[in-house]
Write a protein that holds these residues in place. Sequence first.
Motif, PDB file in Angstrom:
ATOM      1  N   ILE A 148       0.852  -1.203   0.000  1.00 15.41           N
ATOM      2  CA  ILE A 148       0.000   0.000   0.000  1.00 15.41           C
ATOM      3  C   ILE A 148       0.880   1.243   0.000  1.00 15.41           C
ATOM      4  O   ILE A 148       0.616   2.215  -0.707  1.00 15.41           O
ATOM      5  N   ARG A 149       1.932   1.181   0.781  1.00 19.60           N
ATOM      6  CA  ARG A 149       2.862   2.307   0.847  1.00 19.60           C
ATOM      7  C   ARG A 149       3.515   2.573  -0.521  1.00 19.60           C
ATOM      8  O   ARG A 149       3.697   3.724  -0.916  1.00 19.60           O
TER       9      ARG A 149
ATOM     10  N   VAL B 224      -1.937   8.113   6.156  1.00 18.55           N
ATOM     11  CA  VAL B 224      -2.879   7.188   5.517  1.00 18.55           C
ATOM     12  C   VAL B 224      -2.699   5.782   6.071  1.00 18.55           C
ATOM     13  O   VAL B 224      -3.667   5.099   6.395  1.00 18.55           O
ATOM     14  N   LEU B 225      -1.449   5.348   6.194  1.00 19.88           N
ATOM     15  CA  LEU B 225      -1.209   3.996   6.710  1.00 19.88           C
ATOM     16  C   LEU B 225      -1.594   3.873   8.175  1.00 19.88           C
ATOM     17  O   LEU B 225      -2.109   2.840   8.592  1.00 19.88           O
ATOM     18  N   TYR B 226      -1.361   4.918   8.962  1.00 17.26           N
ATOM     19  CA  TYR B 226      -1.755   4.878  10.364  1.00 17.26           C
ATOM     20  C   TYR B 226      -3.276   4.745  10.499  1.00 17.26           C
ATOM     21  O   TYR B 226      -3.770   3.928  11.279  1.00 17.26           O
ATOM     22  N   VAL B 227      -4.005   5.525   9.724  1.00 18.10           N
ATOM     23  CA  VAL B 227      -5.466   5.430   9.752  1.00 18.10           C
ATOM     24  C   VAL B 227      -5.910   4.054   9.280  1.00 18.10           C
ATOM     25  O   VAL B 227      -6.833   3.461   9.852  1.00 18.10           O
ATOM     26  N   TYR B 228      -5.241   3.507   8.268  1.00 19.01           N
ATOM     27  CA  TYR B 228      -5.604   2.190   7.736  1.00 19.01           C
ATOM     28  C   TYR B 228      -5.460   1.105   8.787  1.00 19.01           C
ATOM     29  O   TYR B 228      -6.382   0.332   9.022  1.00 19.01           O
TER      30      TYR B 228
ATOM     31  N   LEU C  88       4.875  -0.513  12.674  1.00 20.89           N
ATOM     32  CA  LEU C  88       3.928  -0.514  11.550  1.00 20.89           C
ATOM     33  C   LEU C  88       4.048   0.755  10.713  1.00 20.89           C
ATOM     34  O   LEU C  88       3.912   0.720   9.495  1.00 20.89           O
ATOM     35  N   THR C  89       4.313   1.870  11.381  1.00 23.04           N
ATOM     36  CA  THR C  89       4.414   3.137  10.668  1.00 23.04           C
ATOM     37  C   THR C  89       5.651   3.189   9.787  1.00 23.04           C
ATOM     38  O   THR C  89       5.623   3.759   8.698  1.00 23.04           O
ATOM     39  N   LYS C  90       6.741   2.579  10.217  1.00 18.81           N
ATOM     40  CA  LYS C  90       7.968   2.641   9.418  1.00 18.81           C
ATOM     41  C   LYS C  90       8.144   1.456   8.465  1.00 18.81           C
ATOM     42  O   LYS C  90       9.085   1.446   7.672  1.00 18.81           O
ATOM     43  N   GLU C  91       7.245   0.486   8.469  1.00 17.06           N
ATOM     44  CA  GLU C  91       7.338  -0.674   7.579  1.00 17.06           C
ATOM     45  C   GLU C  91       7.323  -0.238   6.115  1.00 17.06           C
ATOM     46  O   GLU C  91       6.333   0.266   5.616  1.00 17.06           O
ATOM     47  N   GLY C  92       8.453  -0.403   5.437  1.00 14.98           N
ATOM     48  CA  GLY C  92       8.551  -0.075   4.022  1.00 14.98           C
ATOM     49  C   GLY C  92       8.614   1.406   3.706  1.00 14.98           C
ATOM     50  O   GLY C  92       8.507   1.792   2.538  1.00 14.98           O
TER      51      GLY C  92
ATOM     52  N   SER D 239       9.471   3.222  -0.025  1.00 13.74           N
ATOM     53  CA  SER D 239       8.440   4.041  -0.676  1.00 13.74           C
ATOM     54  C   SER D 239       8.937   5.470  -0.875  1.00 13.74           C
ATOM     55  O   SER D 239       8.591   6.112  -1.872  1.00 13.74           O
ATOM     56  N   PHE D 240       9.754   5.968   0.034  1.00 16.24           N
ATOM     57  CA  PHE D 240      10.314   7.311  -0.113  1.00 16.24           C
ATOM     58  C   PHE D 240      11.227   7.375  -1.334  1.00 16.24           C
ATOM     59  O   PHE D 240      11.150   8.320  -2.131  1.00 16.24           O
TER      60      PHE D 240
END
Length: 127
Positions: free
Chosen positions: A46-47, A79-83, A101-105, A109-110
């Motif tokens: 998703i990221r 977005v990922l945090y809300v997801y 979870l917030t830093k996964e990938g 993605s950056f």
Amino acid sequence: MTNGSKRKEEVHLANGGVKQSTWSKVFNSTAVWEDKDEFLDVIYWIRQIIAIILGVIWGVAPFKGFLGIAIFCVINAGVLYVYFSSFQQVDEEEYGGTWELTKEGFMTSFALFLVVWIIFYTALHYD
């Protein structure tokens, strides 16, 4: 839906239950994630999708500099945090906490975001 495509989506378990495919779990807020790596893979991909979409938007809308990078970071993490906290409602502690979870990938993605942003910006706005 044909019988063959239904088999691809669902795997019947030995006890008579039905295991959902990963893609059907992504959009189902009541999905149960038995495999932790499967959910982390979903977060990762998703990221990456968000990075491509925002990279194209930033390149077309000629954003420049630190402000573009900062807005990407906020949107991507938000977005990922809300997801995972509101939509999927997973227990963050099972995955090592909210920070994991917030830093996964995120760094991948950056990098993808920067490449897509640079390519689109250069193609459309560079003289």
